[in-house]
Scaffold this active site. Structure first.
Site, PDB file in Angstrom:
ATOM      1  CG  HIS A 153      -1.932  -1.078   1.220  1.00 25.16           C
ATOM      2  ND1 HIS A 153      -3.251  -0.864   0.870  1.00 25.16           N
ATOM      3  CD2 HIS A 153      -1.833  -2.396   1.507  1.00 25.16           C
ATOM      4  CE1 HIS A 153      -3.919  -2.007   0.950  1.00 25.16           C
ATOM      5  NE2 HIS A 153      -3.074  -2.950   1.336  1.00 25.16           N
ATOM      6  CG  ASP A 164      -4.435   2.341   1.396  1.00 27.58           C
ATOM      7  OD1 ASP A 164      -5.232   1.590   2.002  1.00 27.58           O
ATOM      8  OD2 ASP A 164      -3.696   1.941   0.487  1.00 27.58           O
ATOM      9  CD  GLN A 222       8.126  -7.345  -6.569  1.00 21.56           C
ATOM     10  OE1 GLN A 222       8.368  -8.324  -5.891  1.00 21.56           O
ATOM     11  NE2 GLN A 222       6.939  -6.767  -6.597  1.00 21.56           N
ATOM     12  CB  ALA A 250      14.842  -8.738  -4.827  1.00 17.90           C
TER      13      ALA A 250
END
Length: 387
Positions: A26, A116, A338, A336
């Site tokens: 989020h 959100d 991403q 990682a």
């Protein structure tokens, strides 16, 4: 004096206050949205919780304001509904006080609040202060549609029998009872969870909804959900492709060395497996995944978040012979970068475990298989057909 006042008014910028839900899936799209708004000339303020606070140094263009969330000392490794309710209640006063000070200050003009849907307390605050608000949906219209359908008639779906697990969910093809988009306990969903999801799905007085999805991918469901809410929808995703900023939004430290390893791999050859930012598994599933990757005889990059394997710090449960078997063919990292991994030419296939993650490989133009550990993945993976 009059000319000076006029100049000051001209120089004022409009500011937008962003209120992210404090979890990786989020927080990232909210910060990416902030980057887009900043590039369009807005001043961006991020009002965030103390829990999972973003790294200010990665976003010098934003103003950050920390809200006392009252969660200090609690175990937040797997957040409970009670914790999330408390967070929403505890942040009301801090946000209201901050917004009042902003409006009294002779600085930038407050244009609106973008929050959100998990931070539903914001609606109470903006209603009291008469500030326009917009909801950001970090997940897919497919997921919200399935959730709304069940929330409107829960008795039609809950509870269910074991024998119904593979039966189709009425009005929600191709989902089955085993795909119900809520945490299921003893073949039903506890009322506190349903209540929390009702609060998350309510947009209150918001004037619009921004979606981290694409019209081309979910046009029919966006139209159906819009009929329910009757406010403008802006499906401007994927935000990770639209945001001009390349700054990291990660809450965890990223292991950039895996990019160097990917550079040494052949194009379209690497399986990418990620357990995500919240998912927990047991040692049995860890070992099963490990042998599956070993037996695939394909190069792989496997992200195993510390603490994601119940009862273990990291990957201690893996048999010693596993590392000997895979050698340089596989790489295991704690976290990682991403976005870089997904766009790397060596990456070919991934197994995501979250609803948001299922759509990202498709956006990059390559296939993925959804895992079954995070609410929402089932709806997205079943309705996002990959071949």
């Amino acid at each position: 004096m009059e000319i000076q006042e006029r100049k000051m008014k001209v120089q004022k910028r409009q500011s937008v206050v962003l209120v992210p839900y404090p979890f990786q899936g989020h927080l990232t799209p909210m910060l990416q949205l902030g980057s887009i708004l900043h590039s369009q000339g807005f001043s961006v303020v991020v009002a965030h919780t103390e829990f999972n606070a973003p790294d200010y140094s990665n976003h010098p263009e934003f103003v950050f304001h920390s809200m006392n969330d009252g969660l200090q000392g609690r175990d937040m490794s797997m957040p409970s509904i009670e914790n999330m309710h408390d967070l929403n209640e505890n942040c009301k006063a801090p946000l209201k006080n901050y917004l009042v000070r902003m409006m009294e200050d002779d600085g930038d003009e407050l244009a609106c609040i973008v929050y959100d849907n998990g931070m539903f307390f914001v609606d109470d605050v903006v209603t009291q202060l008469r500030i326009p608000s917009i909801v950001l949906r970090a997940f897919s219209a497919t997921y919200l549609h399935s959730m709304l359908t069940i929330l409107q008639k829960p008795d039609k779906y809950l509870p269910f029998e074991d024998s119904q697990l593979l039966d189709p969910l009425p009005e929600l093809h191709p989902l089955r009872f085993k795909d119900i988009p809520f945490p299921v306990i003893d073949n039903t969903v506890p009322e506190p969870i349903l209540e929390f999801c009702r609060a998350m799905s309510d947009i209150g007085s918001s004037v619009a909804t921004i979606w981290n999805t694409m019209e081309d991918l979910e046009n029919s469901l966006l139209l159906r959900v819009q009929e329910h809410y009757k406010v403008p929808f802006f499906p401007i995703g994927p935000l990770h492709k639209m945001a001009p900023s390349t700054s990291s939004t990660s809450l965890l430290e990223e292991d950039d060395s895996c990019i160097e390893w990917l550079d040494r791999q052949a194009p379209n050859s690497v399986f990418y497996v990620s357990l995500g930012s919240l998912v927990k598994i047991d040692d049995k599933e860890l070992i099963e995944t490990a042998w599956g990757l070993a037996n695939s005889e394909q190069p792989f990059l496997w992200v195993v978040r510390p603490g994601s394997v119940s009862g273990f710090q990291w990957t201690e449960a893996l048999p010693e012979v596993f590392e000997e078997m895979i050698g340089e063919r596989g790489r295991i990292v704690k976290w990682a970068p991403q976005k870089q991994v997904l766009s790397h030419p060596a990456a070919n296939f991934r197994r995501p475990t979250s609803e948001r993650a299922v759509s990202k490989p498709n956006i990059q133009g390559w296939p993925g298989i959804g895992g079954d550990r995070e609410i929402g993945y089932r709806e997205n993976s079943k309705k996002t057909h990959v071949k």
